[in-house]
Write an enzyme that holds these catalytic residues in place. Structure first.
Site, short mmCIF file in Angstrom:
data_model
loop_
_atom_site.label_atom_id
_atom_site.label_comp_id
_atom_site.label_asym_id
_atom_site.label_seq_id
_atom_site.Cartn_x
_atom_site.Cartn_y
_atom_site.Cartn_z
N HIS A 167 0.95 -1.10 0.01
CA HIS A 167 -0.12 0.02 0.01
C HIS A 167 0.83 0.97 0.13
O HIS A 167 1.96 1.33 0.54
CB HIS A 167 -0.82 -0.03 0.99
CG HIS A 167 -1.96 1.07 1.36
ND1 HIS A 167 -2.70 1.49 0.29
CD2 HIS A 167 -2.01 2.09 2.05
CE1 HIS A 167 -3.36 2.51 0.56
NE2 HIS A 167 -3.13 2.88 1.71
N CYS A 171 -3.23 3.06 -5.40
CA CYS A 171 -2.79 3.96 -4.53
C CYS A 171 -1.50 4.11 -4.80
O CYS A 171 -1.05 5.43 -4.80
CB CYS A 171 -2.71 3.29 -2.97
SG CYS A 171 -1.97 1.62 -3.13
N HIS A 230 -3.56 9.25 1.32
CA HIS A 230 -3.63 8.08 0.82
C HIS A 230 -4.94 7.91 -0.04
O HIS A 230 -5.91 8.41 0.42
CB HIS A 230 -2.91 7.04 1.59
CG HIS A 230 -3.76 6.55 2.48
ND1 HIS A 230 -4.54 5.17 2.84
CD2 HIS A 230 -4.30 6.96 3.78
CE1 HIS A 230 -5.28 5.40 3.88
NE2 HIS A 230 -5.10 6.27 4.40
#
Length: 165
Positions: A27, A116, A39
């Site tokens: 991530h 992301c 994010h």
């Protein structure tokens, strides 16, 4: 004897890309200072993997500003400005301003084109890219090629064996 001291955390600077190691994927977030990151976060459900799957199904995610400690949880993370040698990072103030302006906004989400990693690279470099996606495509292409060659060789061996009988 193993040390019970916590592992040292990396020195963080505003605008740094943070790679968080989840089970099966990474991530990404961008550090904006005072312990916070921005994010792309999936829908609010339990479990990071389930949330990512739901975001993929709905094609939507939200931009969030949260404490890095909460986003990472118990997962390891590191600063990874891996494209600084290839692309010139945008000025830090511009990175932070663009990131802050997106907080709370709903964005299109796709594992292959708008995830992301794409998000943070767009903020830092002005270029949307995901090495996870590129690496996955490369792996699938190589595996497909190997399987095709193996199938061809198997077919030729089978045909050769039949002709000898």
């Amino acid at each position: 004897m193993a040390s019970s001291r916590p592992r040292p955390r990396p020195r963080l600077r505003r605008g740094d890309l943070i790679e968080i190691f989840r089970f099966g994927y990474e991530h990404w977030a961008i550090y904006v200072g005072y312990g916070y990151v921005i994010h792309v976060a999936p829908c609010e459900i339990a479990g990071a993997v389930a949330a990512s799957v739901l975001s993929e199904l709905t094609n939507k995610a939200i931009v969030k500003k949260e404490l890095l400690s909460e986003v990472a949880g118990r997962d390891n993370y590191r600063v990874n400005n891996k494209h600084d040698d290839r692309y010139m990072p945008l000025p830090i103030n511009k990175i932070i301003k663009r990131a802050e302006e997106l907080v709370g906004k709903e964005l299109h989400y796709s594992l292959t084109s708008d995830n992301c990693e794409h998000f943070v690279n767009e903020l830092r470099y002005g270029i949307s890219r995901s090495d996870q996606v590129t690496d996955a495509h490369t792996t699938v292409s190589v595996v497909t090629g190997v399987l095709a060659v193996a199938g061809l060789v198997g077919m030729l061996l089978y045909r050769s064996k039949r002709e000898r009988q």
